[in-house]
Each structure stands twice: as C-alpha cells, then as structure tokens.
Write a protein that holds these residues in place. Structure first.
Motif, PDB file in Angstrom:
ATOM      1  N   GLN A   1      -1.329  19.006   2.559  1.00 60.87           N
ATOM      2  CA  GLN A   1      -2.307  20.014   2.165  1.00 60.87           C
ATOM      3  C   GLN A   1      -2.998  20.605   3.387  1.00 60.87           C
ATOM      4  O   GLN A   1      -3.249  21.812   3.454  1.00 60.87           O
ATOM      5  CB  GLN A   1      -3.339  19.388   1.228  1.00 60.87           C
TER       6      GLN A   1
ATOM      7  N   ALA B   1       0.124  13.308   1.118  1.00 63.05           N
ATOM      8  CA  ALA B   1      -0.333  14.462   0.338  1.00 63.05           C
ATOM      9  C   ALA B   1      -1.468  15.182   1.051  1.00 63.05           C
ATOM     10  O   ALA B   1      -1.512  16.428   1.105  1.00 63.05           O
ATOM     11  CB  ALA B   1      -0.774  14.009  -1.048  1.00 63.05           C
ATOM     12  N   LYS B   2      -2.402  14.423   1.635  1.00 59.05           N
ATOM     13  CA  LYS B   2      -3.520  15.033   2.353  1.00 59.05           C
ATOM     14  C   LYS B   2      -3.024  15.784   3.592  1.00 59.05           C
ATOM     15  O   LYS B   2      -3.506  16.886   3.900  1.00 59.05           O
ATOM     16  CB  LYS B   2      -4.526  13.969   2.751  1.00 59.05           C
TER      17      LYS B   2
ATOM     18  N   GLU C   1       1.494   7.436   0.218  1.00 57.38           N
ATOM     19  CA  GLU C   1       1.748   8.697  -0.491  1.00 57.38           C
ATOM     20  C   GLU C   1       0.500   9.580  -0.528  1.00 57.38           C
ATOM     21  O   GLU C   1       0.592  10.805  -0.385  1.00 57.38           O
ATOM     22  CB  GLU C   1       2.241   8.391  -1.902  1.00 57.38           C
ATOM     23  N   ARG C   2      -0.679   8.961  -0.680  1.00 58.21           N
ATOM     24  CA  ARG C   2      -1.917   9.747  -0.670  1.00 58.21           C
ATOM     25  C   ARG C   2      -2.159  10.371   0.698  1.00 58.21           C
ATOM     26  O   ARG C   2      -2.571  11.527   0.805  1.00 58.21           O
ATOM     27  CB  ARG C   2      -3.109   8.861  -1.063  1.00 58.21           C
ATOM     28  N   ALA C   3      -1.883   9.589   1.762  1.00 57.32           N
ATOM     29  CA  ALA C   3      -2.061  10.126   3.112  1.00 57.32           C
ATOM     30  C   ALA C   3      -1.104  11.281   3.369  1.00 57.32           C
ATOM     31  O   ALA C   3      -1.480  12.296   3.977  1.00 57.32           O
ATOM     32  CB  ALA C   3      -1.841   9.013   4.138  1.00 57.32           C
TER      33      ALA C   3
ATOM     34  N   GLU D   1       0.824  -1.213   0.000  1.00 51.96           N
ATOM     35  CA  GLU D   1       0.000   0.000   0.000  1.00 51.96           C
ATOM     36  C   GLU D   1       0.856   1.261   0.000  1.00 51.96           C
ATOM     37  O   GLU D   1       0.541   2.249   0.683  1.00 51.96           O
ATOM     38  CB  GLU D   1      -0.946  -0.002   1.218  1.00 51.96           C
ATOM     39  N   ARG D   2       1.958   1.248  -0.768  1.00 53.03           N
ATOM     40  CA  ARG D   2       2.812   2.442  -0.825  1.00 53.03           C
ATOM     41  C   ARG D   2       2.054   3.639  -1.396  1.00 53.03           C
ATOM     42  O   ARG D   2       2.254   4.775  -0.961  1.00 53.03           O
ATOM     43  CB  ARG D   2       4.057   2.149  -1.657  1.00 53.03           C
ATOM     44  N   GLU D   3       1.152   3.377  -2.359  1.00 57.17           N
ATOM     45  CA  GLU D   3       0.368   4.468  -2.916  1.00 57.17           C
ATOM     46  C   GLU D   3      -0.542   5.083  -1.860  1.00 57.17           C
ATOM     47  O   GLU D   3      -0.748   6.302  -1.838  1.00 57.17           O
ATOM     48  CB  GLU D   3      -0.460   3.971  -4.101  1.00 57.17           C
ATOM     49  N   ALA D   4      -1.072   4.239  -0.959  1.00 60.81           N
ATOM     50  CA  ALA D   4      -1.928   4.754   0.117  1.00 60.81           C
ATOM     51  C   ALA D   4      -1.129   5.645   1.055  1.00 60.81           C
ATOM     52  O   ALA D   4      -1.625   6.674   1.542  1.00 60.81           O
ATOM     53  CB  ALA D   4      -2.555   3.588   0.886  1.00 60.81           C
TER      54      ALA D   4
END
Length: 337
Positions: A130, A126-127, A122-124, A117-120
């Motif tokens: 922000q 980014a959030k 990275e999404r966390a 879940e490396r993409e997860a």
C-alpha cells in the motif's frame, strides 16, 4: 582465570549493528515514556544490561556538543524516559529500493515451512504494498530461486520434513575433516543466513542441536519416523552469525608472522594482539583441530602454535612426516630441491 574457564564469548558487536539498534530504539522509547526497564528490554529484544549500556551511550549522542544538544536518558527507579531527541524521534523511513528489497525477502520468508507469525508477515507485506503503490509490482515479479538442482531438492525435502514433522537421514560433508558423515536429524527450522540455506535440527549422532548448510548435504531422505525434537532441544541464537563457540571447545593461541595475518580476518577469533614487527598473537576456539593442522602446514612456518603444547607437537610431527615422505619419494628434501 584462563580463557577456557571463563567459557565461550560472543563475537564483539559491530559499530554498524549497534548504531542500527540505537536508531530504532530512540523513537521506540520516546513514544513509550516511563516504560518499565525490563519491559523495554524485552520489547527491544536485548538484555537489561545491554539496554542500560545503550542508554549510557545516548548521553554522548545528539546534534551538537552542548548539554542541551545531547539526548537525555533517565532510567532510575526502573522507568525509562528519553527526552531532547526530537531530531530522531520519528521512526526511520524506508526508501523505495529498501522497501522493495524487504518485500522480496518477506515473500521468500513466507514460503519457508515452519515459519511462525505468517499472518504478521502477510500484514507487513500488505502495508508495504500500500505504501509503495505501483512500485510494488516490481517486487511481485521477482522470484527467489536456487540455481543448484541438488540443493533445491535438499531444500524441498527439508521443508517437507519440517511440515510433516518427519525425521530425515543426511549424508553430510564435513569440510574440516574432508569426509562425509551419516546422521539422523529431527528438523527444527529452515533458514537463510548470509545467502546460504541451513537446516537446524536435533542431531541424534551428536545428541545436540546442529546447523547443517544445505550445499554440504550430499543426500537427504525423509524417513517415515516421527521427527519431533526432544524436550531438551533448543534453537541456537544466530544473531551474531552461524559460528557459536561452546564451553568444551579447545582454546588455541597462535603467533601469525607477516604474510599470515589474514587468518585473523578470515576465521572467527576471540582476540588479536598486534605487534610492532607486523605479527599478531591470536586466540581462537575450535571443536576440531584437523582443519587447524592443514591451515598451519599451509602457512609454511608463518603460523606458530603457542598453546596448547599438545597441538604444537601434533603439527610439528605431521610436518616432519610429510618431509620424510617427500624425501623417501625423491631422495631429496625440499630445501635441497
């Protein structure tokens, strides 16, 4: 039924851990009214029995003591409904310091090979970046590093072996026996728990999954051999910590006299019975008794083995041998001196 027959038990959950789960659980369920009980348990990462226990506890929670001031939880018919929880229905919010700490941890986690879940992740990140705005720059300037050069080299080798699916050969220090062992391991994951790095993998010497602390690995060699773990290899459940009792562990009952009761705080124990004279009777499990021998000799009579009788005899014989050796060297006993 004896403790050994019942099998290993997980350490009791702390009140802090359960409170944290309940605070997360309530808003999650409020926004999923009527969710299936089994689906809710899976989504929250707990068993159905644990979820039902938590829901029963919610009946006693609220902002007052009157019935209309307490949370109402219903799950009859296999559907979960949580009402009268407006006070905590909104998800918990992170403070700036908590968000920055989480961002640093996520960056360190993303750098570990084999993490799913490396993409997860990275999404966390980014959030969080922000949401925190300019404050995120502070987290970006933090670099997680290992001071010990040997441990850093071992960690790098373990990560490389995990990425390339290669077997590793370890020289590993076993503190309980004060000896180094040689073993081949198929890496399964690299993780950080309680500020220590660990390698978990299939140990060919033990023919089982084992957890190796990086600072106890004296040498790690990546072998040109396929390191895919066998089908029976399973990752251990480490939610309760690194100590996982096994069914074949020896069950030991000890009496700790005043001055030795710190043992029950320092070592994982199954049970503690406190007595009026300040002593304790404790039950613990161990796969290796050599460390227990040393501990009991160190306690100098303030620790007494009640069960099993064989262990008590071994400790007594070791103490007598030490006294005889002392007398042979000095011509006196410790009491005479």
């Amino acid at each position: 039924m004896s403790a050994a027959a019942r099998g290993p038990r997980k350490p009791p959950e702390s009140a802090t851990a359960r409170l944290a789960r309940l605070l997360t659980m309530v808003p999650w369920l409020v926004n999923r009214q009527g969710i299936d009980l089994a689906e809710a348990a899976a989504g929250l990462g707990v068993s159905e029995a644990q979820l039902e226990d938590d829901l029963r506890l919610l009946f006693l929670c609220g902002y007052g003591q009157m019935p209309d001031e307490l949370i109402d939880a219903q799950w009859e018919g296999g559907r979960v409904f949580v009402t009268n929880a407006d006070a905590i229905a909104r998800p918990l919010r992170l403070g700036i310091d908590e968000a920055l700490t989480l961002m640093v941890g996520l960056r360190a986690l993303a750098a570990v090979p084999g993490i799913g879940e490396r993409e997860a992740i990275e999404r966390a990140l980014a959030k969080l970046e922000q949401a925190t705005g300019a404050s995120a720059e502070a987290a970006a300037r933090v670099d997680v590093a290992i001071d010990d050069a040997v441990e850093a080299q071992v960690l790098e080798g373990a990560r490389r072996a995990l990425e390339q699916r290669r077997r590793v050969h370890l020289r590993y220090l076993v503190p309980s026996r004060d000896e180094s062992t040689e073993r081949d391991v198929d890496p399964m994951r690299v993780l950080n728990l309680d500020a220590h790095w660990y390698l978990e993998g299939w140990c060919h010497r033990a023919q089982d999954t084992r957890l190796f602390r990086m600072d106890r690995i004296e040498r790690l060699d990546v072998l040109d051999v396929d390191g895919t773990p066998p089908e029976q290899a399973r990752l251990r459940d480490l939610t309760a910590g690194t100590f996982v009792p096994r069914e074949d562990d020896l069950v030991v009952r000890m009496r700790l006299l005043p001055g030795a009761t710190w043992v029950s705080d320092y070592y994982p124990v199954d049970s503690v019975d406190r007595h009026d004279d300040g002593s304790q009777t404790v039950t613990l499990r161990t796969a290796d008794t050599l460390w227990l021998h040393r501990l009991l000799w160190r306690l100098g009579g303030r620790g007494i083995v009640l069960e099993p009788a064989e262990l008590a005899a071994e400790v007594r014989a070791g103490a007598q041998e030490a006294l005889a050796a002392y007398e042979g060297l000095t011509g006196t006993t410790p009491a005479d001196g």
